[in-house]
Enzyme design. Structure first.
Site, PDB file in Angstrom:
ATOM      1  N   ASP A  22       0.830  -1.215   0.000  1.00 35.82           N
ATOM      2  CA  ASP A  22       0.000   0.000   0.000  1.00 35.82           C
ATOM      3  C   ASP A  22       0.859   1.258   0.000  1.00 35.82           C
ATOM      4  O   ASP A  22       0.524   2.254   0.634  1.00 35.82           O
ATOM      5  CB  ASP A  22      -0.932   0.023   1.216  1.00 35.82           C
ATOM      6  N   GLU A 259     -10.723   0.659  -4.477  1.00 35.51           N
ATOM      7  CA  GLU A 259     -10.114   1.180  -3.249  1.00 35.51           C
ATOM      8  C   GLU A 259      -8.790   1.848  -3.612  1.00 35.51           C
ATOM      9  O   GLU A 259      -8.508   2.116  -4.762  1.00 35.51           O
ATOM     10  CB  GLU A 259      -9.903   0.049  -2.236  1.00 35.51           C
TER      11      GLU A 259
END
Length: 512
Positions: A22, A259
């Site tokens: 991430d 997302e």
């Protein structure tokens, strides 16, 4: 295993025992900082270690990554429980010169905890809890789905992007038949309004009133502006990109928002980077405005190279799963940072990066995964390399998965006894390293162990260049062959034979 003595950098670019998915890369001053989640090696859930650790490098030397230590922990948040983990963060410099870290808690408060904020005088931490994003009356801001915050200081205006959306593709990759999966699995047209509301109430811990009061629905990418206190919402939220269920007829159809929000401003254009409904790809959208007018731009990277040069999903070059990252200009070169998956699961993800090009028309052509991402060119075909810097590990039938570990019969990167290697290498397993600079004849040595009878067929992008018979052995042992290649090429090992092997390293040795 020792890498080549010449100073280089390869994917994954952090230590091989480190798992930072991430990733949000940011240049502050003369260093590039990577902020991300923190997975456990061989872990059983996302972000299992419950902290953030920092890494940075000089913008002039991307091989020199420095560990900054633990910069924040879940237990510092007053709302944390024993089960809380830290999901994907982002960091922005406020107008007061301090650095603000935004994040969500996972665990038993996932999807309904507020977006929290920590602060520090330096980007490397350590950060201290500061507060939560709130409405002007001081109550927690809870509009839509609070997930994956992304920030930009837009000439003094602080903008916060966030959001989440269900994806019908993910149910098929989840491998179970829970109520949530069944709701994911249905196609948008098959949902009744009532079944959709019921699904959202269950998955996101939202009340019926919260769901039905949102005119644009609760799923999609959103933006708000924040006051100089970095906490108070002053305008918004505004929907900027739709999720799958409302993308029909828009430029985002087929690549709608899932997302992983991230935001960059390049010249006069805003680039919103995100993970699409396909999950394995990072896409981008472009607008002249920070809160409206975004149109789909394309795919920047897929962690299975799906879409690159027309590659189809069934021909993916790795097991694919979620991806999350962003782009950054480092010393004049743009890069995309993202993550790959190891351990035959979605819970041990490693940071990778590749150079990208932003064309004069503002578009970003898709790039492939390589082993030499930040190196500034191909790796040198000299010395020893770990096998786990492979950019492709495939057998012709690699799956796409989500939120789980699988026991499918596939090759994958794993660890044991303090070492990292590729396991379950069977017939037709193809392991690729892109790219190397070859200078002619050399001895190519591989280190393997296993129980079988077969060989590595060694090839470049264009032709077979050698055969290395593998020895059946319970301990690591060497096998080698002479190869003769000149110029830049990919290097591939394809196993042909019976049994199963593990592959830990390879080396280029001079002819004697």
């Amino acid at each position: 295993m020792k890498p080549t003595k010449t100073k280089q950098v390869y994917n994954p670019f952090l230590p091989l025992n480190e798992y930072i998915p991430d990733g949000e890369p940011h240049v502050f001053g003369d260093r590039i900082y990577l902020f991300g989640s923190h997975d456990k090696e061989g872990g059983d859930e996302y972000c299992e270690l419950g902290d953030y650790v920092g890494y940075s490098a000089p913008v002039t030397d991307l091989s020199d990554w420095r560990y900054e230590g633990v910069i924040y922990t879940a237990k510092q948040d007053p709302g944390a429980t024993e089960k809380s983990k830290l999901y994907a963060p982002d960091v922005v410099q406020g107008n007061d010169g301090r650095y603000y870290l935004y994040y969500n808690l996972s665990g038993d408060v996932g999807f309904h905890s507020p977006i929290s904020v920590a602060v520090c005088d330096t980007p490397a931490g350590a950060y201290e809890y500061y507060g939560y994003v709130r409405n002007p009356d001081g109550s927690p801001f809870k509009r839509h789905i609070l997930h994956d915050p992304a920030l930009i200081n837009d000439n003094g205006t602080i903008r916060l992007y966030y959001g989440y959306s269900l994806s019908s593709k993910l149910a098929k990759a989840s491998g179970h038949e829970s109520a949530q999966a069944q709701q994911h699995e249905a196609q948008p047209a098959a949902f009744s309004q009532e079944s959709m509301v019921s699904a959202l109430m269950m998955v996101f811990h939202k009340s019926r009133e919260e769901i039905e009061s949102e005119p644009d629905g609760i799923m999609g990418a959103n933006v708000v502006t924040l006051a100089d206190d970095m906490l108070t919402v002053t305008s918004g939220p505004v929907r900027i990109i739709p999720g799958e269920f409302t993308a029909q007829g828009t430029s985002f159809e087929g690549h709608a928002f899932y997302e992983a929000s991230s935001i960059r401003k390049i010249g006069e254009l805003y680039y919103f980077i995100y993970s699409s409904q396909q999950s394995h790809e990072l896409c981008y959208a472009v607008s002249k405005y920070p809160d409206q007018g975004f149109t789909y731009g394309g795919t920047i990277i897929s962690n299975g190279d799906v879409g690159y040069s027309g590659r189809k999903e069934e021909d993916r070059l790795n097991m694919t799963a979620n991806d999350h990252g962003s782009i950054e200009n480092i010393n004049g070169q743009w890069y995309v940072f993202h993550h790959r998956h190891t351990h035959s699961s979605t819970f041990s993800r490693q940071a990778c990066a590749e150079p990208i090009e932003i064309l004069p028309d503002g578009s970003i052509p898709q790039v492939e995964m390589t082993s030499c991402g930040l190196n500034g060119g191909p790796l040198i075909a000299k010395g020893e390399y770990s096998a786990v810097i492979a950019c492709n590990v495939a057998n012709g039938a690699m799956p796409h998965i989500t939120n789980r570990r699988i026991d499918s019969d596939i090759p994958f990167i794993t660890h044991g006894e303090g070492q990292r290697y590729i396991t379950n290498v069977k017939e037709n397993t193809r392991i690729g390293f892109k790219y190397f600079a070859f200078e002619g004849p050399t001895v190519l040595k591989v280190v393997t162990r296993g129980n079988g009878n077969g060989s590595f067929i060694v090839s470049t992008d264009e032709k077979d260049i050698g055969v290395i018979p593998l020895s059946s052995s319970e301990t690591w042992c060497d096998s080698s062959a002479v190869i003769d290649v000149r110029g830049t090429a990919g290097l591939y090992f394809t196993y042909s034979g019976s049994g199963v092997f593990e592959f830990i390293s390879f080396a280029f040795d001079q002819l004697k």
